[in-house]
Design a protein around this motif. Sequence first.
Motif, short mmCIF file in Angstrom:
data_model
loop_
_atom_site.label_atom_id
_atom_site.label_comp_id
_atom_site.label_asym_id
_atom_site.label_seq_id
_atom_site.Cartn_x
_atom_site.Cartn_y
_atom_site.Cartn_z
N PRO A 1 0.88 -1.23 -0.07
CA PRO A 1 0.27 -0.31 0.04
C PRO A 1 1.22 1.50 -0.22
CG PRO A 1 -0.09 -1.23 2.06
CD PRO A 1 1.07 -2.15 0.97
N GLY B 1 -4.32 2.04 -2.51
CA GLY B 1 -5.52 2.73 -2.85
C GLY B 1 -5.56 3.83 -1.45
N THR B 2 -5.90 5.02 -2.19
CA THR B 2 -5.98 6.21 -1.75
C THR B 2 -7.00 6.64 -0.46
OG1 THR B 2 -6.12 7.33 -3.40
CG2 THR B 2 -4.62 7.57 -2.55
N SER B 3 -7.93 6.16 -1.49
CA SER B 3 -9.70 6.01 -1.27
C SER B 3 -9.82 5.55 0.73
CB SER B 3 -10.86 5.26 -1.77
OG SER B 3 -10.48 4.68 -1.91
N SER B 4 -8.85 4.56 0.99
CA SER B 4 -9.26 3.59 2.01
C SER B 4 -8.35 4.59 3.39
CB SER B 4 -8.58 2.38 1.64
OG SER B 4 -8.37 1.99 2.70
N LEU B 5 -9.43 4.57 4.29
CA LEU B 5 -8.97 4.98 5.63
C LEU B 5 -7.94 3.99 5.94
CD1 LEU B 5 -11.72 6.12 7.16
CD2 LEU B 5 -10.16 7.88 7.06
N LEU B 6 -7.96 3.08 5.70
CA LEU B 6 -6.63 2.50 6.09
C LEU B 6 -5.24 2.69 5.66
CD1 LEU B 6 -6.55 -0.10 8.26
CD2 LEU B 6 -6.50 -2.01 6.07
N PHE B 7 -5.38 3.52 4.16
CA PHE B 7 -4.51 2.99 3.27
C PHE B 7 -3.34 4.86 4.41
CE2 PHE B 7 -2.47 6.14 1.20
CZ PHE B 7 -1.47 6.01 0.09
N GLU B 8 -4.51 5.22 4.97
CA GLU B 8 -4.23 6.82 5.92
C GLU B 8 -3.37 5.84 6.75
OE1 GLU B 8 -6.83 9.72 6.60
OE2 GLU B 8 -5.81 10.40 8.23
N LEU C 1 -0.23 3.99 5.95
CA LEU C 1 1.24 5.01 5.43
C LEU C 1 1.79 5.93 6.58
CD1 LEU C 1 2.69 6.93 3.34
CD2 LEU C 1 1.15 8.34 3.13
N ALA D 1 -11.75 6.05 12.27
CA ALA D 1 -12.71 6.34 10.70
C ALA D 1 -12.80 5.29 10.11
CB ALA D 1 -12.02 7.59 10.35
N LEU D 2 -11.62 3.70 10.25
CA LEU D 2 -12.11 3.31 9.92
C LEU D 2 -13.26 2.17 9.45
CD1 LEU D 2 -8.72 0.59 10.71
CD2 LEU D 2 -9.42 1.90 9.01
N PHE D 3 -14.40 2.82 10.93
CA PHE D 3 -15.53 1.78 11.52
C PHE D 3 -17.12 2.95 10.75
CE2 PHE D 3 -12.35 -0.57 13.77
CZ PHE D 3 -12.68 -1.59 13.62
#
Lengths: 372, 390
Positions: B119, B125-132, B135, B189-191
């Motif tokens: 990632p 996958g920049t639209s994912s909060l998991l990406f944030e 990173l 925010a993941l949830f």
Amino acid sequence: MAISRRKFLGSLGVAIGATTSGALSKAYGASNKHFKGHPDSFGVLHDTTKCIGCRKCEQACNEVNALDKPDRPFDDLEVLDQKRRTGESIYTVVNKFEGNNFAKKQCNHCQEPACASACFVKALTKDKSGAVVYDESLCVGCRYCMVACPFNVPAYTYNDPLTPKVTKCTMCLPRLKEGKLPGCVDICPKEALTFGKREDLLKIAWKRIYKRPEHYVDHVYGEHEMGGTNWLYISSVPFEQIGMREDLGVTPAPAMTAGALGTVPIVVGLWPVLLTGVYAISKRKEKIALQEKQVAVQDATDTATQKMNAQLKKLRETMTKEKEIAVLNEVKKALEEAAKEAQEAKAARSETADTDANAVDDTVDDAGNKEE
Amino acid sequence: MAQEQTIAQKQYLTPFNVVAGMIIIVGLVLTILRFTKGIGAVTNLDNNNPWGLWIGFDLLCGVSLAAGGYVTSSACYIFGLKKYHSAVRPAILTAFLGYALVVFALNYDVGRPWKLPYPIFYSQGTSSLLFEVGLCVFLYLTVLFVEFTPAAFEWLGFRKIRNWVLRLTLVLTIFGVVLSTLHQSSLGALFLIAPSKLHPLWYSGYLHVYFFISSMFAGMSMVIFEGTLAHRWLHDKMDDTHLAEANGVVLGFGKAASFIMMGYFGIKIIGIAVDNNWHYLTTGLGLWFFVELIVFVLFPAILYSVGSREKKTLLIRIAAVWTILGIILNRLNVSLIAFNWHLPSADRYFPSFMEIGTTIFIITLGVVAYKFVVTRMPILYEHPEYKEDH
């Protein structure tokens, strides 16, 4: 300014570096565009009133996708007695509900899929054909797509130690490319499944409802649910009674996280400014406190010195005065003594005139010595 | 000769080492099982419950309890509260170990851990909060590592590079706060993407704000708690400055935590009001929500405020442990207990013994690593050769 140029440039670097990395995330929150799905994308209309629960679609799905054979054969309809969901080698299931109603379940191929929005390696994407496609080669296996999916569709091959993957219906995209129908649609003996362009399917669905309002619930499930899905459903009983949630709302999944993602660039842009400011303020406060302390100490020292000097001066003056008085007194005393002696000498002048004059000279000398 | 040997043996066979050693052996067995038989063999995870203890505790609790790093370093270096200086190094060390173990634990949870760099370096996958989250955790782990290195360099005697790294302190601290704000909040925010699965009392549009705000007092409570443990077991490693400042840290952080927790309590109530979720409070899970909010937020907040007003450090130390339990409860509620609440109880998740064992194994690794570093490097004391420069 208490903040050095080097430190300012440093924090600027943080801001820029973080902004560029944060700018990668799209903030949909600011957009007022309404996405209606890819034009001409395909879908399937499932008329649940026509489904008889023969499980032929399950079998076809299993065969065209070359999945593991289940323990119980597909013509064993007792399986329908228990509620099932999709699994690692089950892309679709038919469930039986009260009143002999059946409903087929599989990936609904959302127009704005929660799973694709949640995937942090873009292993799941929405194809313009309408299918939500999974790329095993990218998948890390975090299973956030499974958390995100409102329909509980994706499954994971948990027991595969080295190459576990997410599994779900592909809308038979490989077959579509060959000009064939999806396996389940192809085999359905009751025409409960209709393949076509989503827009056409919507018209067909509403036409059926319009024609037989007493037979159908006045709703096409999937037209708006979670922003719309490419699989659509019509039913003769409320959808909740055939295992479909009616509380999902119409907001597409990406919109739910847009607000939180939208704060990223703002935090990245403003935090360094704010924090550098706080640092500068606290640094400056420290400096001013130090300066004030120095001034206060200086003041205190000055006042003390002045006071001491004044006292010393006063003391010196008093001492000088006292000394002068003492000298004068001495002189006076000496003069008186001298006068006295002179009188005595006068009386005795007649006896020795020479010694008399010497005595007076000595007394004057003594007084002069004391003054020094 | 024989006597010397027994003394050496005695030093190694302390109760701590024996227990830690046994846990690590069990952990290694579980590790082998996990990577030869698959996730399914050691966990109770299934298709309805893709995230279990390893995400709910190891990731969510691990990250929030490692928040002491950014809280302490920003208090000292940005807000200029110099009296917390002696608390910075232990906090940075705990944060660094905490994050390192979070990443380590992720290797157990994800299906193909060797792709964890994907990632960040290969397919974003920049639209994912998991990406944030990914990173920021990656970058912050790097920041924490750099912030930790001066202690190691002092230990190793690399004066030049140590002085060079120290010059980065302010920039690293600011970068650390930015990254912490982002990923602490993103974990909540993941949830946000699953309103249909998380109970309305825990689901809120403010979920990311709740996670960020609660990470602050989680971090402070951990600094206090960890300081308590260190005083009990590592008293001899502390110098006079550390000992003199320790009570100030406890009182100051206790007061700050009390303030923030009161604010957190307020915004939690606002969250219920905004979504008009009052009617859920009378349900079973509503009662559970009350337990979390009253017993594990409001009560320790009051304990903290009384403790800091009366200058009773014991009260504050109790409040710290209480708050930590509350944070763990909150994170488990969001990720496990109130998640999938609508599923029938037969489909609900409960961790397997092997999952719990792996988590205990990872915590033990952290404690052992902390002990190893603290007994060797200048963490709880200042290196005599570097005392002059601050």
